[in-house]
Write a protein that holds these residues in place. Structure first.
Motif, PDB file in Angstrom:
ATOM      1  N   SER A 160     -42.081 -21.246 -80.382  1.00 39.24           N
ATOM      2  CA  SER A 160     -43.386 -20.937 -80.875  1.00 39.24           C
ATOM      3  C   SER A 160     -44.210 -21.987 -80.269  1.00 39.24           C
ATOM      4  N   ILE A 161     -45.427 -21.571 -79.529  1.00 39.41           N
ATOM      5  CA  ILE A 161     -46.194 -22.509 -78.866  1.00 39.41           C
ATOM      6  C   ILE A 161     -47.685 -22.032 -79.341  1.00 39.41           C
ATOM      7  N   PRO A 162     -48.530 -23.314 -79.833  1.00 38.99           N
ATOM      8  CA  PRO A 162     -49.908 -22.824 -80.236  1.00 38.99           C
ATOM      9  C   PRO A 162     -50.869 -22.650 -79.123  1.00 38.99           C
ATOM     10  N   LEU A 163     -51.754 -21.880 -79.122  1.00 41.29           N
ATOM     11  CA  LEU A 163     -52.582 -21.498 -77.913  1.00 41.29           C
ATOM     12  C   LEU A 163     -53.717 -22.522 -77.789  1.00 41.29           C
ATOM     13  N   GLU A 164     -53.941 -23.400 -78.953  1.00 37.53           N
ATOM     14  CA  GLU A 164     -54.865 -24.331 -78.952  1.00 37.53           C
ATOM     15  C   GLU A 164     -54.555 -25.338 -78.139  1.00 37.53           C
ATOM     16  N   PRO A 165     -55.433 -25.978 -77.108  1.00 39.57           N
ATOM     17  CA  PRO A 165     -54.920 -27.135 -76.527  1.00 39.57           C
ATOM     18  C   PRO A 165     -54.508 -28.241 -77.418  1.00 39.57           C
ATOM     19  N   VAL A 166     -53.805 -29.151 -77.142  1.00 38.45           N
ATOM     20  CA  VAL A 166     -53.377 -30.227 -78.069  1.00 38.45           C
ATOM     21  C   VAL A 166     -54.032 -31.533 -77.409  1.00 38.45           C
ATOM     22  N   LEU A 167     -54.889 -32.136 -78.311  1.00 41.53           N
ATOM     23  CA  LEU A 167     -55.502 -33.427 -78.046  1.00 41.53           C
ATOM     24  C   LEU A 167     -54.757 -34.546 -78.076  1.00 41.53           C
ATOM     25  N   ARG A 198     -50.782 -18.275 -81.977  1.00 35.49           N
ATOM     26  CA  ARG A 198     -49.709 -19.045 -81.289  1.00 35.49           C
ATOM     27  C   ARG A 198     -48.764 -18.036 -80.535  1.00 35.49           C
ATOM     28  N   LEU A 199     -48.115 -18.162 -79.409  1.00 42.82           N
ATOM     29  CA  LEU A 199     -47.304 -17.374 -78.562  1.00 42.82           C
ATOM     30  C   LEU A 199     -45.739 -17.657 -79.319  1.00 42.82           C
ATOM     31  N   ASP A 200     -45.096 -16.648 -79.737  1.00 45.86           N
ATOM     32  CA  ASP A 200     -43.633 -16.682 -80.268  1.00 45.86           C
ATOM     33  C   ASP A 200     -43.085 -16.055 -79.204  1.00 45.86           C
ATOM     34  N   VAL A 201     -41.968 -16.634 -78.579  1.00 40.60           N
ATOM     35  CA  VAL A 201     -40.968 -16.166 -77.644  1.00 40.60           C
ATOM     36  C   VAL A 201     -39.863 -15.524 -78.667  1.00 40.60           C
ATOM     37  N   VAL A 202     -39.681 -14.391 -78.572  1.00 42.81           N
ATOM     38  CA  VAL A 202     -38.596 -13.744 -79.627  1.00 42.81           C
ATOM     39  C   VAL A 202     -37.658 -13.144 -78.706  1.00 42.81           C
ATOM     40  N   ALA A 203     -36.400 -13.318 -79.383  1.00 38.08           N
ATOM     41  CA  ALA A 203     -35.170 -12.507 -78.740  1.00 38.08           C
ATOM     42  C   ALA A 203     -34.927 -11.283 -79.295  1.00 38.08           C
ATOM     43  N   PRO A 204     -34.271 -10.330 -78.631  1.00 41.28           N
ATOM     44  CA  PRO A 204     -34.232  -9.015 -79.162  1.00 41.28           C
ATOM     45  C   PRO A 204     -33.662  -8.787 -80.668  1.00 41.28           C
ATOM     46  N   SER A 205     -32.992  -9.704 -81.058  1.00 39.15           N
ATOM     47  CA  SER A 205     -32.651  -9.592 -82.359  1.00 39.15           C
ATOM     48  C   SER A 205     -33.836  -9.817 -83.303  1.00 39.15           C
ATOM     49  N   ALA A 209     -38.088 -19.263 -70.128  1.00 41.93           N
ATOM     50  CA  ALA A 209     -38.752 -18.843 -71.133  1.00 41.93           C
ATOM     51  C   ALA A 209     -40.144 -19.570 -71.596  1.00 41.93           C
ATOM     52  N   ARG A 210     -39.767 -20.871 -71.845  1.00 38.74           N
ATOM     53  CA  ARG A 210     -40.882 -21.776 -72.023  1.00 38.74           C
ATOM     54  C   ARG A 210     -41.869 -21.876 -70.768  1.00 38.74           C
ATOM     55  N   ASP A 211     -41.309 -22.099 -69.737  1.00 41.85           N
ATOM     56  CA  ASP A 211     -42.293 -22.074 -68.664  1.00 41.85           C
ATOM     57  C   ASP A 211     -43.117 -20.725 -68.381  1.00 41.85           C
ATOM     58  N   PHE A 212     -42.624 -19.604 -68.669  1.00 43.95           N
ATOM     59  CA  PHE A 212     -43.313 -18.489 -68.565  1.00 43.95           C
ATOM     60  C   PHE A 212     -44.222 -18.525 -69.862  1.00 43.95           C
ATOM     61  N   ALA A 213     -43.943 -18.805 -70.948  1.00 44.55           N
ATOM     62  CA  ALA A 213     -45.015 -18.968 -72.016  1.00 44.55           C
ATOM     63  C   ALA A 213     -46.061 -19.937 -71.673  1.00 44.55           C
ATOM     64  N   LEU A 214     -46.010 -20.909 -71.213  1.00 46.26           N
ATOM     65  CA  LEU A 214     -46.753 -21.967 -70.912  1.00 46.26           C
ATOM     66  C   LEU A 214     -47.841 -21.329 -69.873  1.00 46.26           C
ATOM     67  N   GLN A 215     -47.320 -20.749 -68.804  1.00 46.25           N
ATOM     68  CA  GLN A 215     -48.180 -20.201 -67.997  1.00 46.25           C
ATOM     69  C   GLN A 215     -49.078 -19.020 -68.654  1.00 46.25           C
ATOM     70  N   ALA A 216     -48.401 -18.110 -69.375  1.00 49.85           N
ATOM     71  CA  ALA A 216     -49.004 -17.133 -70.101  1.00 49.85           C
ATOM     72  C   ALA A 216     -50.316 -17.823 -70.974  1.00 49.85           C
ATOM     73  N   ILE A 217     -49.953 -19.066 -71.629  1.00 49.15           N
ATOM     74  CA  ILE A 217     -51.083 -19.580 -72.494  1.00 49.15           C
ATOM     75  C   ILE A 217     -52.046 -20.293 -71.865  1.00 49.15           C
ATOM     76  N   GLU A 218     -51.981 -20.789 -70.440  1.00 48.11           N
ATOM     77  CA  GLU A 218     -52.804 -21.256 -69.614  1.00 48.11           C
ATOM     78  C   GLU A 218     -54.083 -20.266 -69.181  1.00 48.11           C
ATOM     79  N   ASP A 219     -53.362 -18.901 -68.822  1.00 49.05           N
ATOM     80  CA  ASP A 219     -54.112 -17.813 -68.428  1.00 49.05           C
ATOM     81  C   ASP A 219     -54.975 -17.163 -69.562  1.00 49.05           C
ATOM     82  N   ILE A 220     -54.430 -17.255 -70.760  1.00 51.92           N
ATOM     83  CA  ILE A 220     -55.170 -16.662 -71.980  1.00 51.92           C
ATOM     84  C   ILE A 220     -56.255 -17.701 -72.292  1.00 51.92           C
ATOM     85  N   ARG A 221     -55.890 -18.978 -72.204  1.00 53.95           N
ATOM     86  CA  ARG A 221     -56.871 -19.988 -72.457  1.00 53.95           C
ATOM     87  C   ARG A 221     -58.264 -19.988 -71.405  1.00 53.95           C
ATOM     88  N   GLU A 222     -57.754 -19.740 -70.037  1.00 52.76           N
ATOM     89  CA  GLU A 222     -58.693 -19.540 -68.999  1.00 52.76           C
ATOM     90  C   GLU A 222     -59.564 -18.407 -69.284  1.00 52.76           C
TER      91      GLU A 222
END
Length: 75
Positions: A67-74, A54-61, A28-41
């Motif tokens: 929770s990963i910020p979309l802003e690049p971390v410097l 931020r991109l929140d990865v949420v369970a069905p519950s 899920a983390r790998d998927f989220a990081l790839q999605a964030i890279e696509d969004i940033r591009e």
């Protein structure tokens, strides 16, 4: 497990109502990081800013698993 990937800031919510079947939290983390890279591009190409989002990865519950910020971390 099915995970949902919601885009969130302090004023807005862009929900994922479909989700993706994920094997584990690491996947899920790998998927989220790839999605964030696509969004940033895409944001760079159109001159948009995702500052404060931020991109929140949420369970069905409804529990937020990651929770990963979309802003690049410097560093």
């Amino acid at each position: 497990m099915r995970c949902y990937f919601h885009l969130v800031n302090s004023h807005e919510f862009i929900g994922d109502d479909t989700g993706v079947e994920i094997l584990d939290l690491a996947t899920a983390r790998d998927f989220a990081l790839q999605a964030i890279e696509d969004i940033r591009e895409e944001a760079i190409q159109v001159g948009a800013s995702w500052q404060g989002w931020r991109l929140d990865v949420v369970a069905p519950s409804g529990v937020v698993l990651l929770s990963i910020p979309l802003e690049p971390v410097l560093h």
